[in-house]
Design an enzyme around this catalytic site. Structure first.
Site, PDB file in Angstrom:
ATOM      1  N   ASP A   1      18.457 -22.317  18.599  1.00 32.17           N
ATOM      2  CA  ASP A   1      18.422 -22.817  17.223  1.00 32.17           C
ATOM      3  C   ASP A   1      18.573 -21.649  16.258  1.00 32.17           C
ATOM      4  OD1 ASP A   1      17.525 -25.183  15.334  1.00 32.17           O
ATOM      5  OD2 ASP A   1      16.448 -23.390  14.668  1.00 32.17           O
TER       6      ASP A   1
ATOM      7  N   TYR B   1      19.260 -17.445   8.651  1.00 33.54           N
ATOM      8  CA  TYR B   1      18.505 -16.485   9.472  1.00 33.54           C
ATOM      9  C   TYR B   1      19.241 -15.150   9.596  1.00 33.54           C
ATOM     10  CZ  TYR B   1      16.086 -20.745  11.070  1.00 33.54           C
ATOM     11  OH  TYR B   1      15.404 -21.934  11.137  1.00 33.54           O
TER      12      TYR B   1
ATOM     13  N   LYS C   1      22.696 -24.202  10.885  1.00 34.77           N
ATOM     14  CA  LYS C   1      22.323 -25.024   9.717  1.00 34.77           C
ATOM     15  C   LYS C   1      23.046 -24.538   8.472  1.00 34.77           C
ATOM     16  CE  LYS C   1      17.731 -25.238  11.787  1.00 34.77           C
ATOM     17  NZ  LYS C   1      17.434 -23.873  12.235  1.00 34.77           N
TER      18      LYS C   1
ATOM     19  N   HIS D   1      20.169 -27.741   6.155  1.00 33.82           N
ATOM     20  CA  HIS D   1      18.895 -27.033   6.382  1.00 33.82           C
ATOM     21  C   HIS D   1      17.744 -27.611   5.554  1.00 33.82           C
ATOM     22  CE1 HIS D   1      17.301 -22.816   7.639  1.00 33.82           C
ATOM     23  NE2 HIS D   1      16.336 -23.714   7.661  1.00 33.82           N
TER      24      HIS D   1
HETATM   25  P1  NAP Z   1       6.776 -20.678  16.137  1.00 30.61           P
HETATM   26  O1  NAP Z   1       7.855 -20.748  17.127  1.00 30.61           O
HETATM   27  O2  NAP Z   1       5.860 -21.818  15.987  1.00 30.61           O
HETATM   28  O3  NAP Z   1       5.882 -19.396  16.356  1.00 30.61           O
HETATM   29  C1  NAP Z   1       6.428 -18.121  16.484  1.00 30.61           C
HETATM   30  C2  NAP Z   1       5.281 -17.130  16.474  1.00 30.61           C
HETATM   31  O4  NAP Z   1       4.435 -17.379  17.608  1.00 30.61           O
HETATM   32  C3  NAP Z   1       5.759 -15.712  16.581  1.00 30.61           C
HETATM   33  O5  NAP Z   1       4.882 -14.923  15.805  1.00 30.61           O
HETATM   34  C4  NAP Z   1       5.593 -15.400  18.063  1.00 30.61           C
HETATM   35  O6  NAP Z   1       5.348 -14.020  18.234  1.00 30.61           O
HETATM   36  C5  NAP Z   1       4.376 -16.202  18.427  1.00 30.61           C
HETATM   37  N1  NAP Z   1       4.391 -16.680  19.827  1.00 30.61           N
HETATM   38  C6  NAP Z   1       5.433 -17.136  20.541  1.00 30.61           C
HETATM   39  N2  NAP Z   1       5.052 -17.523  21.766  1.00 30.61           N
HETATM   40  C7  NAP Z   1       3.729 -17.289  21.840  1.00 30.61           C
HETATM   41  C8  NAP Z   1       2.761 -17.473  22.849  1.00 30.61           C
HETATM   42  N3  NAP Z   1       3.083 -17.990  24.045  1.00 30.61           N
HETATM   43  N4  NAP Z   1       1.484 -17.127  22.589  1.00 30.61           N
HETATM   44  C9  NAP Z   1       1.129 -16.614  21.381  1.00 30.61           C
HETATM   45  N5  NAP Z   1       2.002 -16.411  20.373  1.00 30.61           N
HETATM   46  C10 NAP Z   1       3.290 -16.747  20.596  1.00 30.61           C
HETATM   47  O7  NAP Z   1       7.358 -20.379  14.655  1.00 30.61           O
HETATM   48  P2  NAP Z   1       8.760 -20.419  13.946  1.00 30.61           P
HETATM   49  O8  NAP Z   1       9.599 -19.271  14.348  1.00 30.61           O
HETATM   50  O9  NAP Z   1       8.462 -20.627  12.514  1.00 30.61           O
HETATM   51  O10 NAP Z   1       9.440 -21.793  14.430  1.00 30.61           O
HETATM   52  C11 NAP Z   1      10.271 -21.889  15.549  1.00 30.61           C
HETATM   53  C12 NAP Z   1      11.728 -22.026  15.147  1.00 30.61           C
HETATM   54  O11 NAP Z   1      11.925 -23.181  14.346  1.00 30.61           O
HETATM   55  C13 NAP Z   1      12.248 -20.905  14.248  1.00 30.61           C
HETATM   56  O12 NAP Z   1      12.412 -19.694  14.955  1.00 30.61           O
HETATM   57  C14 NAP Z   1      13.505 -21.547  13.740  1.00 30.61           C
HETATM   58  O13 NAP Z   1      14.513 -21.513  14.727  1.00 30.61           O
HETATM   59  C15 NAP Z   1      13.023 -22.974  13.481  1.00 30.61           C
HETATM   60  N6  NAP Z   1      12.580 -23.189  12.085  1.00 30.61           N
HETATM   61  C16 NAP Z   1      13.268 -24.109  11.332  1.00 30.61           C
HETATM   62  C17 NAP Z   1      12.901 -24.325  10.012  1.00 30.61           C
HETATM   63  C18 NAP Z   1      13.658 -25.316   9.186  1.00 30.61           C
HETATM   64  O14 NAP Z   1      13.454 -25.360   7.947  1.00 30.61           O
HETATM   65  N7  NAP Z   1      14.502 -26.124   9.791  1.00 30.61           N
HETATM   66  C19 NAP Z   1      11.815 -23.635   9.432  1.00 30.61           C
HETATM   67  C20 NAP Z   1      11.114 -22.731  10.226  1.00 30.61           C
HETATM   68  C21 NAP Z   1      11.501 -22.536  11.544  1.00 30.61           C
HETATM   69  P3  NAP Z   1       6.292 -13.120  19.205  1.00 30.61           P
HETATM   70  O15 NAP Z   1       7.705 -13.262  18.706  1.00 30.61           O
HETATM   71  O16 NAP Z   1       5.723 -11.751  19.011  1.00 30.61           O
HETATM   72  O17 NAP Z   1       6.105 -13.654  20.591  1.00 30.61           O
END
Ligand code: NAP
Length: 296
Positions: A81, A86, A111, A142
């Site tokens: 994704d 990004y 997106k 997005h």
């Molecule tokens: P997330 O995936 O919920 O969390 C990522 C965080 O959790 C990072 O700090 C990561 O650190 C940590 N993490 C990952 N695996 C872990 C584990 N097993 N144990 C403990 N900590 C862990 O947050 P996100 O990046 O906001 O959301 C995921 C994806 O959704 C994004 O990357 C993006 O692709 C998408 N997104 C879309 C929108 C939208 O508006 N459509 C908005 C936000 C996000 P490390 O990297 O150090 O492991």
């Protein structure tokens, strides 16, 4: 740290994805898209298959970002994704290319940035050029441009779908009312709505509204929207010998909600992918559902 992902990817390998005692063999299951019990995938409205577990790439940029995406593909992820916003479409494209995997084995989402809502076709051309690909599997609006459903932008996404430059198209951060406006004006429902989701944000009514309109619900920020030291999650995790992050990811899969956790660490990428050889029982699903503030 819980179970780690297998090198032989469940999404690409012969044994396939989720199985176990909770309806893994049921088509339809809890019901967002039809359920392919052997592949860990859901079928979108036009028949393509989206892996239920993907890699989120927000903040994975540059050399380190490229390496993390390569690691994810090695661990077994087959769904990535990204977004124009990004700033890493080039890294994603290079990682997929350099992995040696056939393009059709990796599901790639990007997106449309809100500022490009008036020129979607040109924005998609630029995305494809950065990705080094001639199509994306899924292209999402997005955010609602200027807070509106923007049916005129949606028409352009449908045109890109008809041209096969985007195999499927959908939205992100749309309300049900905004989705309904797109359906009313174009007659076509988005394939996906990607929204912030997780146990505390669990909203069965919104999930049902997506399902009733034929949309696959995709959850973002699954880990950041949760407290990984929540006592309920810790208790469930202890019972299964897994981590709380794995409980959250498996909980999405059991609900047939596509989940896209991000990690830049190979160890956590593997941990987050280690959710295919066990499943949550009814009792544990109810416990995790119970963290929802919408149900409180
Ligand atoms: P997330 O995936 O919920 O969390 C990522 C965080 O959790 C990072 O700090 C990561 O650190 C940590 N993490 C990952 N695996 C872990 C584990 N097993 N144990 C403990 N900590 C862990 O947050 P996100 O990046 O906001 O959301 C995921 C994806 O959704 C994004 O990357 C993006 O692709 C998408 N997104 C879309 C929108 C939208 O508006 N459509 C908005 C936000 C996000 P490390 O990297 O150090 O492991």
């Amino acid at each position: 740290m819980g179970k780690t992902g297998r090198m032989c990817p469940s999404q690409g390998g012969p044994r396939g994805g989720p199985h176990g005692d909770r309806g893994g063999g049921q088509r339809g299951g809890r019901g967002y898209g039809s359920w392919d019990p052997d592949g860990g995938r859901l079928t979108l409205s036009r028949g393509s298959a989206i892996p239920l577990l993907g890699l989120g790439t927000w903040d994975l940029r540059g050399r380190a970002g490229y390496e993390a995406i390569r690691d994810a593909l090695e661990v077994g992820y087959r769904h990535i994704d990204t977004a124009t916003g990004y700033g890493n479409e080039a890294e994603v494209g290079r990682a997929v290319h350099d992995s040696g995997l056939p393009r059709e084995e990796v599901f790639v989402t990007t997106k449309l940035a809100p500022e490009d809502a008036g020129r979607p076709a040109a924005a998609l051309s630029a995305s494809l050029s950065r990705l080094g690909m001639d199509y994306v599997d899924l292209w999402l609006v997005h955010w609602p441009p200027r807070g509106r459903a923007a049916p005129e932008t949606w028409e352009q996404l449908l045109a890109a779908r008809d041209d096969r430059r985007a195999r499927d198209v959908g939205v992100s951060n749309y309300s049900t009312a905004q989705v309904d406006e797109l359906i009313r004006t174009s007659g076509v429902a988005p394939a996906v709505n990607q929204v912030r989701w997780g146990p505390t944000l669990y909203d069965p009514r919104f999930a049902a509204e997506c399902r009733d309109r034929g949309l696959v619900l995709e959850g973002y920020s699954p880990l950041r929207s949760s407290r990984l030291d929540d006592p309920v999650l810790m208790e469930v995790a202890r019972r299964y010998g897994v981590s709380t992050a794995q409980v959250i990811i498996r909980w999405h899969i059991e609900h047939r909600v596509v989940v896209i956790p991000k990690s830049g660490s190979r160890e956590r990428l593997a941990e987050n992918f280690g959710v295919w050889d066990w499943s949550l029982g009814e009792r544990e699903m109810s416990q995790v559902d119970g963290l929802s503030t919408a149900l409180a």
